[in-house]
Scaffold this motif. Structure first.
Motif, PDB file in Angstrom:
ATOM      1  N   GLN A 332      36.586  17.385 -19.506  1.00  0.00           N
ATOM      2  CA  GLN A 332      36.429  17.219 -18.063  1.00  0.00           C
ATOM      3  C   GLN A 332      34.954  16.935 -17.723  1.00  0.00           C
ATOM      4  OE1 GLN A 332      38.550  17.580 -14.909  1.00  0.00           O
ATOM      5  NE2 GLN A 332      36.645  16.465 -14.518  1.00  0.00           N
ATOM      6  N   PRO A 333      34.613  15.711 -17.302  1.00  0.00           N
ATOM      7  CA  PRO A 333      33.229  15.430 -16.902  1.00  0.00           C
ATOM      8  C   PRO A 333      32.900  16.136 -15.583  1.00  0.00           C
ATOM      9  CG  PRO A 333      34.464  13.404 -17.363  1.00  0.00           C
ATOM     10  CD  PRO A 333      35.458  14.512 -17.238  1.00  0.00           C
ATOM     11  N   LEU A 334      31.666  16.548 -15.447  1.00  0.00           N
ATOM     12  CA  LEU A 334      31.225  17.180 -14.202  1.00  0.00           C
ATOM     13  C   LEU A 334      30.709  16.099 -13.260  1.00  0.00           C
ATOM     14  CD1 LEU A 334      29.474  20.427 -15.472  1.00  0.00           C
ATOM     15  CD2 LEU A 334      31.748  20.156 -14.483  1.00  0.00           C
ATOM     16  N   SER A 335      31.632  15.290 -12.766  1.00  0.00           N
ATOM     17  CA  SER A 335      31.324  14.220 -11.816  1.00  0.00           C
ATOM     18  C   SER A 335      32.307  14.321 -10.660  1.00  0.00           C
ATOM     19  CB  SER A 335      31.430  12.846 -12.474  1.00  0.00           C
ATOM     20  OG  SER A 335      30.457  12.688 -13.484  1.00  0.00           O
ATOM     21  N   LEU A 336      31.769  14.367  -9.464  1.00  0.00           N
ATOM     22  CA  LEU A 336      32.592  14.531  -8.264  1.00  0.00           C
ATOM     23  C   LEU A 336      32.379  13.345  -7.342  1.00  0.00           C
ATOM     24  CD1 LEU A 336      34.452  16.449  -6.590  1.00  0.00           C
ATOM     25  CD2 LEU A 336      32.352  17.317  -5.515  1.00  0.00           C
ATOM     26  N   LEU A 337      33.471  12.723  -6.915  1.00  0.00           N
ATOM     27  CA  LEU A 337      33.428  11.574  -6.007  1.00  0.00           C
ATOM     28  C   LEU A 337      33.790  12.026  -4.609  1.00  0.00           C
ATOM     29  CD1 LEU A 337      33.296   8.426  -5.583  1.00  0.00           C
ATOM     30  CD2 LEU A 337      35.769   8.423  -6.035  1.00  0.00           C
ATOM     31  N   SER A 338      32.996  11.621  -3.622  1.00  0.00           N
ATOM     32  CA  SER A 338      33.290  11.948  -2.223  1.00  0.00           C
ATOM     33  C   SER A 338      33.289  10.673  -1.396  1.00  0.00           C
ATOM     34  CB  SER A 338      32.258  12.937  -1.664  1.00  0.00           C
ATOM     35  OG  SER A 338      30.947  12.386  -1.708  1.00  0.00           O
ATOM     36  N   ALA A 339      34.140  10.628  -0.390  1.00  0.00           N
ATOM     37  CA  ALA A 339      34.240   9.476   0.509  1.00  0.00           C
ATOM     38  C   ALA A 339      34.140   9.964   1.949  1.00  0.00           C
ATOM     39  CB  ALA A 339      35.565   8.733   0.299  1.00  0.00           C
ATOM     40  N   SER A 340      33.410   9.204   2.752  1.00  0.00           N
ATOM     41  CA  SER A 340      33.092   9.672   4.098  1.00  0.00           C
ATOM     42  C   SER A 340      33.233   8.561   5.121  1.00  0.00           C
ATOM     43  CB  SER A 340      31.653  10.232   4.121  1.00  0.00           C
ATOM     44  OG  SER A 340      31.206  10.461   5.441  1.00  0.00           O
ATOM     45  N   MET A 341      33.328   8.975   6.366  1.00  0.00           N
ATOM     46  CA  MET A 341      33.346   8.015   7.470  1.00  0.00           C
ATOM     47  C   MET A 341      31.969   7.421   7.753  1.00  0.00           C
ATOM     48  SD  MET A 341      36.359   7.407   8.602  1.00  0.00           S
ATOM     49  CE  MET A 341      36.166   6.776  10.269  1.00  0.00           C
ATOM     50  N   ASP A 342      30.957   7.820   6.996  1.00  0.00           N
ATOM     51  CA  ASP A 342      29.643   7.196   7.159  1.00  0.00           C
ATOM     52  C   ASP A 342      29.522   5.904   6.348  1.00  0.00           C
ATOM     53  OD1 ASP A 342      29.384   8.015   4.553  1.00  0.00           O
ATOM     54  OD2 ASP A 342      27.752   9.417   4.912  1.00  0.00           O
ATOM     55  N   LYS A 343      30.661   5.382   5.864  1.00  0.00           N
ATOM     56  CA  LYS A 343      30.760   4.115   5.135  1.00  0.00           C
ATOM     57  C   LYS A 343      30.235   4.200   3.711  1.00  0.00           C
ATOM     58  CE  LYS A 343      29.850   1.556   9.435  1.00  0.00           C
ATOM     59  NZ  LYS A 343      29.066   0.491  10.056  1.00  0.00           N
TER      60      LYS A 343
END
Length: 836
Positions: A332-343
């Motif tokens: 399990q890589p320690l990489s987190l993806l986040s997506a936002s309304m700030d484009k």
């Protein structure tokens, strides 16, 4: 007359293949899922669409839901692929606003889909989120939540062989009243306990942790507080080793613009710790809960601040397949993806030295037309990330730099994000123009240059000529010689005329391998390179070649110019299919004229085959408003106003020789007018016939392209074919019913008639309210036979709004056609029809 069933086998052999589906994504957070099979599932109105990122094509749509698809989830998901590494069949769950859940199965090699089972109304309201967990090749769990404030946990016994049946059992029904949950995530607890943890978050700003033991009865373990606004995203990682112990990491995102990472680990009592300490350490360590005989503790690992608007989703990178000398393991890589309304989307990782979580990668969309991202997904190998936006668009980035991390945007499918109301083939039949209630006009076409690489010419969206501020209802392309022109009508009283700029003509030339048709259109006298969008989004102003070549210092631009237009459009000739950022801003066409006169919103448009006249009609409740206006192409003068109907004219069409104009209306009548263009700004018109043809609204009509017969289709589920002939008097015409097709099972909403000149036997395409399409062989005035009913997996899943044929050519033993269709399911489809 209609031939008997025994004669059906005498009909020509017909083959149909769906070569293109264009669709946008539903404007919802949980509607997209990227599976371990490297296919992306997403909701497109009330269909589940399947996207292949490698080919940048939508491969199919799955019919079954009766309302908007809110959420999808793969079984196995990317995190569970290690448990079913060599599975031949993968499963997909979809939840809808009609409160139903459907389980689908796909055979990966054949790409053959089937509906396994449907759960009718497991909730009282729409299903908003589904989270799955694969425990073994034969067993999986999933949880579903709804706006009725309930969460259900289900167990699926998967078949041992591909194509088998599944067994479904409801394990728990959890009432979360009065606040509904909108985010879910499931995982197995560490320590080989066999217990499952379910995290849920929603409108009460808290994360609720439930545990299921061997009996699979889920009970509340604890609640996590910290977020100050609604929780929109949750994701639990696979076990990772932190501080020498195996732990789970729970990531949560919220409308408070923050992301929190929580650690779930085995609880180890400390001798130096006070039982009732209320200091910072006790706050960080968080609550302790028991699952079975094992105690776990949740602690706050990190608080991530970086986004400037609501954070809608978080997702851990899928596990990597690591080969070791002894065996193969999943890490399990320690990489987190986040997506936002700030484009933007961000990838967060802990620093190697300090362990602090930092934003290492940021990607996003800078277009002014973008309104932020609703969610982000990892590809199965962690080398690509996908976002879906407010306007239904997809955005894909691939890491082309390896360890140096160079994330570059890639081509993805695109399409309308609301009902597609009208479409037209171009005058050269090289591309397709469609308009929609998503307030855009889009051009689709096969990118022929791909044939140079030994590939099949795939369809793509190649331009977005109009981005408007009103829902667009109708469109027509001006035929004849000269530059490409189209006229569109929206929920306003004005029809707008658009002309192709030089950048589009050059793009068309590149995409079509320099065909002679495009070379003629690329006129060097055209000085308009592209268009800019005005601040209000209602008109598109030209960008001239001289202006584009002159560098403009924005800092010295005066305030009035800034308010009037946004000077960021850079129209260029494209040598490859454009990505979303280019489509949204740099492929606009300039608006050349406005046509004023109608008293209500425009509803129908058409152009004659000679490119001389445009006919238009608007929504109407009276005879005065329901008149049809004729406009002269070029001068754009009003050449006539045709009176016949009392309610909205739903479709208008010129005959193949432009001598007659056919109109059908909500008042159940059709009208046929004679049209004579005398030149010198003179057009004469006369009402030849008006008939009450059906018992309900007439939605569609179509002329025989080599004769003066026409078909009408109505809400009364009938299609009638009429003939226009001269009566005993040489100057008088009469209309008689030639034949009537058997009643259909649904309302008729679209018709298109194609007849090759070789044998006179034509094909009538019939689109219906429930989305299905049928082809009928018509030989006027003697016979009509059903030729083919298209597979429901190829058809629309909501009302078909328009159908249109084009010919690809004839050979000695085969005639090839293409049929374009659009509908209320947000899709544009193109079918290749081969008649042997």
């Amino acid at each position: 007359m209609l031939k008997s069933v025994d004669e059906l086998n005498k009909i020509n052999h017909v083959e149909v293949e769906c070569v293109f589906i264009g669709a946008g994504c539903n404007r919802l957070v949980n509607t997209v899922a990227w599976g371990a099979c490297d296919l992306v599932a997403f909701g497109a109105q009330n269909a589940v669409a399947i996207l292949c990122p490698k080919s940048a094509q939508i491969v199919t749509t799955l019919p079954g839901h009766n309302a908007v698809v809110n959420c999808t989830e793969w079984i196995p998901c990317n995190y569970d692929v290690s448990k079913v590494w060599h599975a031949d069949e993968h499963f997909l769950l979809s939840g809808s606003a009609d409160a139903s859940i459907i389980l689908w199965a796909v055979l990966l090699k054949e790409r053959k889909w089937r509906q396994v089972l449907q759960i009718e109304k497991p909730h009282q309201r729409g299903v908003t989120c589904i989270a799955g967990l694969t425990l073994s090749p034969s067993l999986a769990l999933f949880a579903s939540t709804s706006s009725d404030c309930t969460v259900c946990v289900w167990e699926i016994v998967l078949p041992s062989t591909a194509g088998g049946d599944c067994k479904l059992t409801c394990l728990s029904n959890i009432n979360m009243s009065p606040r509904p949950m909108v985010a879910l995530s499931m995982a197995e607890l560490p320590g080989n306990s066999g217990n499952v943890v379910l995290a849920m978050g929603g409108l009460d700003n808290k994360i609720h942790i439930y545990c299921g033991e061997s009996s699979r009865k889920f009970s509340l373990a604890c609640e996590l507080k910290g977020h100050t606004d609604w929780i929109r995203g949750l994701d639990i990682s696979l076990p990772v080793c932190i501080g020498g112990e195996e732990s789970l990491l729970l990531a949560s995102s919220s409308q408070d613009r923050s992301i929190r990472i929580w650690k779930i680990a085995l609880h180890r009592a400390s001798a130096n710790k006070k039982e009732n300490g209320l200091g910072l350490q006790s706050y960080i360590e968080g609550p302790i809960f028991r699952s079975g005989l094992i105690r776990f503790q949740i602690s706050l690992e990190s608080l991530l601040i970086g986004h400037e608007d609501w954070v809608y989703s978080v997702a851990w990178q899928p596990p990597l397949h690591v080969s070791l000398p002894e065996n193969c393991e999943w890490c399990q890589p320690l990489s987190l993806l986040s997506a936002s309304m700030d484009k933007t989307m961000m990838i967060w990782r802990p620093e190697r030295t300090s362990g602090l979580w930092m934003n290492e990668v940021t990607v996003g969309e800078l277009s002014h037309s973008a309104l932020g991202f609703y969610g982000g997904q990892w590809g199965p190998k962690g080398e690509s990330i996908l976002a879906h936006g407010y306007g239904g668009s997809f955005h894909l980035w691939v890491n082309v730099g390896g360890e140096s991390e160079d994330w570059q945007p890639q081509l993805v499918p695109s399409g309308h994000s609301a009902a597609v109301t009208d479409l037209r083939w171009s005058k050269s039949a090289k591309f397709l123009l469609s308009v929609s209630h998503d307030q855009t006009a889009r051009i689709f076409g096969p990118w022929e240059r791909e044939k140079c690489l030994g590939k099949r010419a795939l369809w793509h969206e190649i331009a977005r000529p109009q981005v408007h501020g009103h829902d667009i209802n109708c469109v027509t392309i001006v035929q004849g010689k000269g530059n490409h022109l189209f006229v569109s009508g929206a929920d306003e009283k004005v029809a707008r005329v658009f002309e192709a700029p030089l950048s589009f003509l050059k793009t068309l030339h590149h995409g079509l391998l320099g065909s002679s048709v495009c070379m003629e259109d690329t006129n060097e006298e055209i000085q308009i390179l592209g268009a800019n969008m005005s601040a209000l989004g209602l008109s598109q102003k030209p960008v001239y070649i001289q202006a584009a070549n002159t560098a403009v210092d924005k800092s010295t631009a005066n305030g009035a110019d800034k308010l009037e237009t946004i000077l960021d459009a850079v129209p260029i000739a494209l040598t490859s299919p454009p990505i979303e950022e280019q489509l949204a801003w740099h492929t606009l066409w300039p608006e050349s004229h406005k046509l004023y006169g109608h008293g209500n919103e425009l509803y129908s448009l058409c152009c004659d085959h000679g490119g001389k006249l445009i006919a238009s009609a608007c929504k109407a409740q009276s005879a005065h408003v329901a008149e049809i206006w004729l406009w002269e192409v070029g001068s754009w003068k009003v050449m006539g106003r045709l009176h016949s109907h009392n309610l909205t004219v739903t479709q208008i069409e010129f005959s193949h020789d432009d001598r007659f104009l056919l109109a059908v209306s909500r008042d159940r009548h059709f009208s046929v007018f004679s049209i004579e263009n005398l030149g010198e700004d003179r057009v004469t018109h006369q009402l030849l016939a008006k008939h009450e043809a059906h018992k309900r609204i007439i939605w569609a009509c179509s002329w025989n392209p080599i004769g003066h017969e026409f078909a009408t289709g109505s809400r009364d589920k009938t299609v009638k074919i009429w003939g226009l002939t001269k009566s005993s008097s040489e100057e008088a015409f009469c209309v008689k019913q030639v034949m009537r097709l058997p009643p259909f099972k649904s309302s008729i909403t679209a018709l298109s008639w194609y007849t090759p000149a070789s044998n006179g036997v034509g094909f009538l395409a019939i689109g219906m309210e429930h989305g299905l399409i049928e082809l009928w062989s018509v030989n006027c005035p003697s016979s009509a036979l059903p030729a083919l009913r298209l597979d429901p997996f190829q058809c629309h899943v909501a009302t078909v709004h328009r159908l249109s044929w084009r010919s690809l050519g004839e050979s000695e033993d085969c005639h090839s056609l293409e049929l374009a269709s659009c509908g209320a399911d947000h899709t544009v489809r193109v079918f290749t029809v081969k008649i042997a």
